[in-house]
Design a protein around this motif. Structure first.
Motif, PDB file in Angstrom:
ATOM      1  N   LYS A 386      -2.713  -0.615   2.952  1.00 40.25           N
ATOM      2  CA  LYS A 386      -2.889   0.100   1.553  1.00 40.25           C
ATOM      3  C   LYS A 386      -1.842  -0.585   0.416  1.00 40.25           C
ATOM      4  CE  LYS A 386      -4.036   4.235  -0.843  1.00 40.25           C
ATOM      5  NZ  LYS A 386      -4.505   5.562  -0.579  1.00 40.25           N
ATOM      6  N   SER A 387      -0.442  -0.613   0.979  1.00 42.33           N
ATOM      7  CA  SER A 387       0.541  -1.165  -0.020  1.00 42.33           C
ATOM      8  C   SER A 387      -0.032  -2.624  -0.659  1.00 42.33           C
ATOM      9  CB  SER A 387       1.780  -1.179   0.509  1.00 42.33           C
ATOM     10  OG  SER A 387       1.934  -2.264   1.539  1.00 42.33           O
ATOM     11  N   TYR A 388      -0.797  -3.121   0.170  1.00 40.77           N
ATOM     12  CA  TYR A 388      -1.144  -4.731  -0.398  1.00 40.77           C
ATOM     13  C   TYR A 388      -2.389  -4.801  -0.993  1.00 40.77           C
ATOM     14  CZ  TYR A 388       2.112  -7.682   2.640  1.00 40.77           C
ATOM     15  OH  TYR A 388       3.405  -8.157   3.013  1.00 40.77           O
ATOM     16  N   GLY A 389      -3.097  -3.432  -0.961  1.00 41.11           N
ATOM     17  CA  GLY A 389      -4.233  -3.159  -1.908  1.00 41.11           C
ATOM     18  C   GLY A 389      -5.269  -4.181  -1.321  1.00 41.11           C
ATOM     19  N   ARG A 390      -6.025  -5.084  -2.152  1.00 40.19           N
ATOM     20  CA  ARG A 390      -6.944  -5.885  -1.745  1.00 40.19           C
ATOM     21  C   ARG A 390      -6.287  -7.344  -1.199  1.00 40.19           C
ATOM     22  NH1 ARG A 390     -12.073  -5.553  -6.020  1.00 40.19           N
ATOM     23  NH2 ARG A 390     -11.720  -3.319  -6.571  1.00 40.19           N
ATOM     24  N   ALA A 391      -5.137  -7.504  -1.281  1.00 34.69           N
ATOM     25  CA  ALA A 391      -4.726  -8.863  -0.748  1.00 34.69           C
ATOM     26  C   ALA A 391      -4.965  -8.887   0.956  1.00 34.69           C
ATOM     27  CB  ALA A 391      -3.391  -8.972  -1.025  1.00 34.69           C
ATOM     28  N   PRO A 392      -5.400  -9.744   1.273  1.00 34.61           N
ATOM     29  CA  PRO A 392      -5.759  -9.804   2.790  1.00 34.61           C
ATOM     30  C   PRO A 392      -4.794 -10.291   3.626  1.00 34.61           C
ATOM     31  CG  PRO A 392      -6.944 -11.719   1.888  1.00 34.61           C
ATOM     32  CD  PRO A 392      -6.276 -11.099   0.667  1.00 34.61           C
ATOM     33  N   THR A 393      -3.544 -10.082   3.369  1.00 38.51           N
ATOM     34  CA  THR A 393      -2.540 -10.783   4.105  1.00 38.51           C
ATOM     35  C   THR A 393      -1.421 -10.109   5.050  1.00 38.51           C
ATOM     36  OG1 THR A 393      -1.380 -11.023   2.251  1.00 38.51           O
ATOM     37  CG2 THR A 393      -2.747 -12.968   2.662  1.00 38.51           C
ATOM     38  N   PHE A 394      -1.930  -8.769   5.274  1.00 42.89           N
ATOM     39  CA  PHE A 394      -0.983  -7.856   5.793  1.00 42.89           C
ATOM     40  C   PHE A 394      -0.730  -8.065   7.173  1.00 42.89           C
ATOM     41  CE2 PHE A 394       0.017  -3.748   8.026  1.00 42.89           C
ATOM     42  CZ  PHE A 394       1.069  -3.471   7.166  1.00 42.89           C
ATOM     43  N   LEU A 395       0.431  -8.005   7.606  1.00 41.61           N
ATOM     44  CA  LEU A 395       0.883  -8.160   9.021  1.00 41.61           C
ATOM     45  C   LEU A 395       1.218  -6.714   9.541  1.00 41.61           C
ATOM     46  CD1 LEU A 395       2.539 -11.548   9.792  1.00 41.61           C
ATOM     47  CD2 LEU A 395       0.262 -10.696  10.569  1.00 41.61           C
ATOM     48  N   MET A 396       1.088  -6.535  10.673  1.00 41.87           N
ATOM     49  CA  MET A 396       1.631  -5.144  11.353  1.00 41.87           C
ATOM     50  C   MET A 396       3.137  -4.727  11.241  1.00 41.87           C
ATOM     51  SD  MET A 396       0.328  -3.172  14.953  1.00 41.87           S
ATOM     52  CE  MET A 396      -1.159  -4.024  14.667  1.00 41.87           C
ATOM     53  N   ALA A 397       3.839  -5.998  11.497  1.00 42.39           N
ATOM     54  CA  ALA A 397       5.246  -5.914  11.651  1.00 42.39           C
ATOM     55  C   ALA A 397       5.869  -5.806  10.032  1.00 42.39           C
ATOM     56  CB  ALA A 397       5.911  -7.374  12.426  1.00 42.39           C
ATOM     57  N   THR A 398       5.306  -6.169   9.250  1.00 43.19           N
ATOM     58  CA  THR A 398       5.614  -5.681   7.821  1.00 43.19           C
ATOM     59  C   THR A 398       5.522  -4.342   7.567  1.00 43.19           C
ATOM     60  OG1 THR A 398       4.708  -7.928   7.159  1.00 43.19           O
ATOM     61  CG2 THR A 398       5.070  -6.290   5.239  1.00 43.19           C
ATOM     62  N   GLY A 399       4.581  -3.605   7.833  1.00 45.33           N
ATOM     63  CA  GLY A 399       4.452  -2.230   7.828  1.00 45.33           C
ATOM     64  C   GLY A 399       5.343  -1.583   8.539  1.00 45.33           C
ATOM     65  N   TYR A 400       5.735  -1.851   9.588  1.00 43.94           N
ATOM     66  CA  TYR A 400       6.908  -1.255  10.577  1.00 43.94           C
ATOM     67  C   TYR A 400       8.330  -1.369   9.787  1.00 43.94           C
ATOM     68  CZ  TYR A 400       3.597  -1.269  14.519  1.00 43.94           C
ATOM     69  OH  TYR A 400       2.651  -1.216  15.293  1.00 43.94           O
ATOM     70  N   GLU A 401       8.423  -2.453   9.329  1.00 43.53           N
ATOM     71  CA  GLU A 401       9.895  -2.712   8.497  1.00 43.53           C
ATOM     72  C   GLU A 401       9.699  -1.839   7.247  1.00 43.53           C
ATOM     73  OE1 GLU A 401      13.381  -3.720   6.866  1.00 43.53           O
ATOM     74  OE2 GLU A 401      12.595  -3.509   8.910  1.00 43.53           O
ATOM     75  N   GLN A 402       8.582  -1.634   6.700  1.00 44.48           N
ATOM     76  CA  GLN A 402       8.477  -0.758   5.343  1.00 44.48           C
ATOM     77  C   GLN A 402       8.817   0.541   5.864  1.00 44.48           C
ATOM     78  OE1 GLN A 402       4.330  -1.292   4.203  1.00 44.48           O
ATOM     79  NE2 GLN A 402       4.851  -3.070   2.796  1.00 44.48           N
ATOM     80  N   VAL A 403       8.299   1.111   6.881  1.00 47.80           N
ATOM     81  CA  VAL A 403       8.432   2.651   6.925  1.00 47.80           C
ATOM     82  C   VAL A 403      10.019   2.787   7.478  1.00 47.80           C
ATOM     83  CG1 VAL A 403       6.277   3.283   7.465  1.00 47.80           C
ATOM     84  CG2 VAL A 403       7.355   2.486   9.217  1.00 47.80           C
ATOM     85  N   ARG A 404      10.661   1.674   8.111  1.00 51.50           N
ATOM     86  CA  ARG A 404      12.029   1.830   8.740  1.00 51.50           C
ATOM     87  C   ARG A 404      12.940   2.143   7.489  1.00 51.50           C
ATOM     88  NH1 ARG A 404      16.657  -0.171   8.323  1.00 51.50           N
ATOM     89  NH2 ARG A 404      15.601  -1.901   6.763  1.00 51.50           N
ATOM     90  N   SER A 405      12.530   1.115   6.437  1.00 62.22           N
ATOM     91  CA  SER A 405      13.381   0.952   5.255  1.00 62.22           C
ATOM     92  C   SER A 405      13.191   2.544   4.525  1.00 62.22           C
ATOM     93  CB  SER A 405      12.961  -0.061   4.281  1.00 62.22           C
ATOM     94  OG  SER A 405      13.735   0.069   3.004  1.00 62.22           O
ATOM     95  N   ILE A 406      12.010   2.938   4.272  1.00 58.45           N
ATOM     96  CA  ILE A 406      11.841   4.054   3.671  1.00 58.45           C
ATOM     97  C   ILE A 406      12.482   5.224   4.028  1.00 58.45           C
ATOM     98  CG2 ILE A 406       9.906   5.906   3.028  1.00 58.45           C
ATOM     99  CD1 ILE A 406       7.911   3.198   2.469  1.00 58.45           C
ATOM    100  N   VAL A 407      12.303   5.467   5.531  1.00 62.18           N
ATOM    101  CA  VAL A 407      12.895   6.784   6.289  1.00 62.18           C
ATOM    102  C   VAL A 407      14.373   6.777   5.844  1.00 62.18           C
ATOM    103  CG1 VAL A 407      13.342   7.564   8.601  1.00 62.18           C
ATOM    104  CG2 VAL A 407      11.244   6.977   7.782  1.00 62.18           C
ATOM    105  N   ALA A 408      15.231   5.273   6.102  1.00 64.68           N
ATOM    106  CA  ALA A 408      16.459   5.212   5.891  1.00 64.68           C
ATOM    107  C   ALA A 408      16.829   5.780   4.353  1.00 64.68           C
ATOM    108  CB  ALA A 408      16.899   3.790   5.951  1.00 64.68           C
ATOM    109  N   ALA A 409      16.101   5.672   3.400  1.00 61.50           N
ATOM    110  CA  ALA A 409      16.350   6.083   2.144  1.00 61.50           C
ATOM    111  C   ALA A 409      16.098   7.573   2.020  1.00 61.50           C
ATOM    112  CB  ALA A 409      15.305   5.422   0.987  1.00 61.50           C
ATOM    113  N   LEU A 410      15.137   8.085   2.713  1.00 59.74           N
ATOM    114  CA  LEU A 410      14.743   9.395   2.613  1.00 59.74           C
ATOM    115  C   LEU A 410      15.877  10.312   3.402  1.00 59.74           C
ATOM    116  CD1 LEU A 410      10.945   9.704   3.544  1.00 59.74           C
ATOM    117  CD2 LEU A 410      11.972  10.288   1.359  1.00 59.74           C
ATOM    118  N   VAL A 411      16.766   9.855   4.006  1.00 62.31           N
ATOM    119  CA  VAL A 411      17.993  10.574   4.827  1.00 62.31           C
ATOM    120  C   VAL A 411      19.236   9.966   3.976  1.00 62.31           C
ATOM    121  CG1 VAL A 411      16.701  10.841   6.858  1.00 62.31           C
ATOM    122  CG2 VAL A 411      18.333   8.629   6.592  1.00 62.31           C
TER     123      VAL A 411
END
Length: 471
Positions: A386-411
């Protein structure tokens, strides 16, 4: 449900303290949502995991018969893997490539069943709205100090969860694009819904009877379309009166075939090799560049009208249409949240210029994390496909890195949040610039992005500085 405290009974400091005791709400129990839960567990944080489907990975199960491009090593989040291993889970062989069904049953289900996750998982629960508690999106004063109110329906009952942060990992698969080239769902297309399938049908299994001995039109040029076409070609070997037409908007079939032998993901490269052979054999009739404008039902079949160049072209006698034209995000439930969305891609705003398929022919994105995913609404994040919207180029590993970074920020660990750690497979098909532009990999192609991603070299990124297509 966690009970809320009326704001007007407490001071500002007490409100903030109360908010910080609330869980983080994760919406969507797919691979990225479950990875977010794993990272929150690793930091000792509370969470709620809300899933509209009846099981985790519900959308993946819709294409469960299809193999992924990448082997297990690229499909499992590292922190989630550690949680599973500590429970006695057996790690799949890294070099094997799972189907969607296997990804769910061998990874997502065991992860969701862990005692650290299962009590916080809410299935059959659809999020209908998100807001700040007691405030519309217009009000600003005190906004950041208030918890989020997450409105849901479960088995016909309404409920409100309160959360200190929200991670929207709902994806886009359940919101397919129409087949018309102008992106609009016409009344005719809606009326023909019983003869149109959006997604990847199980042509050789569950849906075999639907397509056998039929005149089938496949619309789209990505790997979803290629998977559908390859199975239809196999079906034609059994039922040789099955007819296949492929409508794509690209000017050049070479762009569709992709990197083939040069692709760092061999399974993805093989799709291009196989579909090229099928097309050259004459099994599939290719209409390109075909821009669909109108559908009409005639004697139980479908007449498709469109343009090839300046000429009007009609395809008659179609029994079934398979639409593989991508998908789009659903923002209906975040209308009361302050979000910035790219006006063309409907991606997270800061990602738009990095992933725009009009510019980036391979869809490669320089390393990104919490900073790029921030919204005007503090502690609200859109992640995953969903962060990529209509762009069809998302990879699962990118999503894993996104949430790792976000959780780090939340703490509060901003150093870790800013250090992007991304491992992607190497590939040899990418270029930047409209019409091919400057290429940074060999061989040079004019490939437009489809529903895959030209990944960066296989190494760990530890910087967020600007980079070229292949970094």
């Amino acid at each position: 449900m966690i009970k809320s405290i009326p704001v007007n009974q407490y001071s500002c400091c007490e409100v903030v303290k109360e908010k910080n005791t609330l869980p983080v709400a994760i919406i969507g129990a797919g691979p990225v949502g479950l990875a977010a839960a794993a990272h929150l567990i690793s930091k000792g944080e509370k969470f709620l995991l809300i899933e509209a489907g009846s099981e985790v990975g519900a959308n993946i199960k819709k294409w469960g018969h299809v193999k992924l491009f990448s082997p297990w090593e690229h499909n499992i989040d590292k922190t989630a893997r550690q949680l599973l291993l500590s429970s006695g889970w057996v790690d799949p062989q890294n070099n094997e490539i799972p189907t969607g069904e296997e990804l769910v049953e061998q990874y997502l289900v065991p992860l969701a069943e862990l005692s650290l996750i299962s009590p916080h998982l809410h299935l059959n629960t659809k999020v209908t709205a998100i807001s700040r508690k007691g405030l519309s999106k217009v009000k600003t004063i005190g906004r950041d100090q208030l918890p989020f109110a997450v409105h849901v329906t479960q088995n016909g009952n309404q409920q409100v969860f309160e959360a200190r942060a929200v991670i929207d990992a709902t994806g886009t698969w359940s919101n397919p694009n129409p087949l018309r080239s102008d992106g609009i769902f016409s009344l005719d297309e809606k009326a023909l819904d019983k003869q149109i399938y959006y997604g990847i049908p199980d042509v050789l299994g569950r849906d075999k009877g639907r397509y056998s001995s039929k005149h089938v039109l496949v619309v789209g040029s990505g790997h979803s379309a290629i998977n559908t076409l390859l199975e239809l070609a196999e079906l034609q070997n059994e039922a040789n009166d099955t007819k296949i037409v492929w409508a794509i908007r690209k000017q050049n079939l070479e762009d569709v075939y992709g990197g083939r032998d040069m692709d760092g993901l061999p399974a993805r490269g093989q799709l291009g090799i196989r579909i090229q052979k099928v097309v050259e054999s004459g099994t599939v009739k290719v209409m390109t560049p075909f821009f669909i404008e109108e559908l009409k039902k005639r004697d139980g079949q479908i007449q498709v009208t469109g343009m090839i160049g300046s000429e009007k072209t009609v395809i008659d006698g179609i029994d079934e249409i398979v639409v593989n034209t991508g998908s789009r995000p659903d923002f209906s439930f975040v209308r009361e949240v302050r979000v910035l969305i790219d006006p063309s891609l409907e991606s997270v705003y800061e990602l738009g210029p990095l992933i725009d398929p009009n510019v980036h022919s391979c869809g490669t994105v320089r390393p990104h994390g919490e900073k790029e995913l921030r919204q005007p609404e503090k502690d609200f994040y859109i992640v995953g496909a969903k962060s990529y919207g209509r762009a069809p180029t998302f990879l699962m590993a990118t999503g894993y890195e996104q949430v790792r970074s976000i959780v780090a920020a939340l703490v509060g660990d901003m150093e870790s949040a800013g250090r992007v750690e991304l491992e992607l497979p190497e590939t040899g098909v990418c270029g930047i610039g409209v019409g091919g532009g400057d290429s940074c990999c060999e061989p040079t192609t004019n490939q437009e992005s489809t529903d895959t991603c030209c990944a960066a070299p296989s190494k760990t990124e530890t910087t967020t500085t600007s980079s070229s297509c292949c970094n």
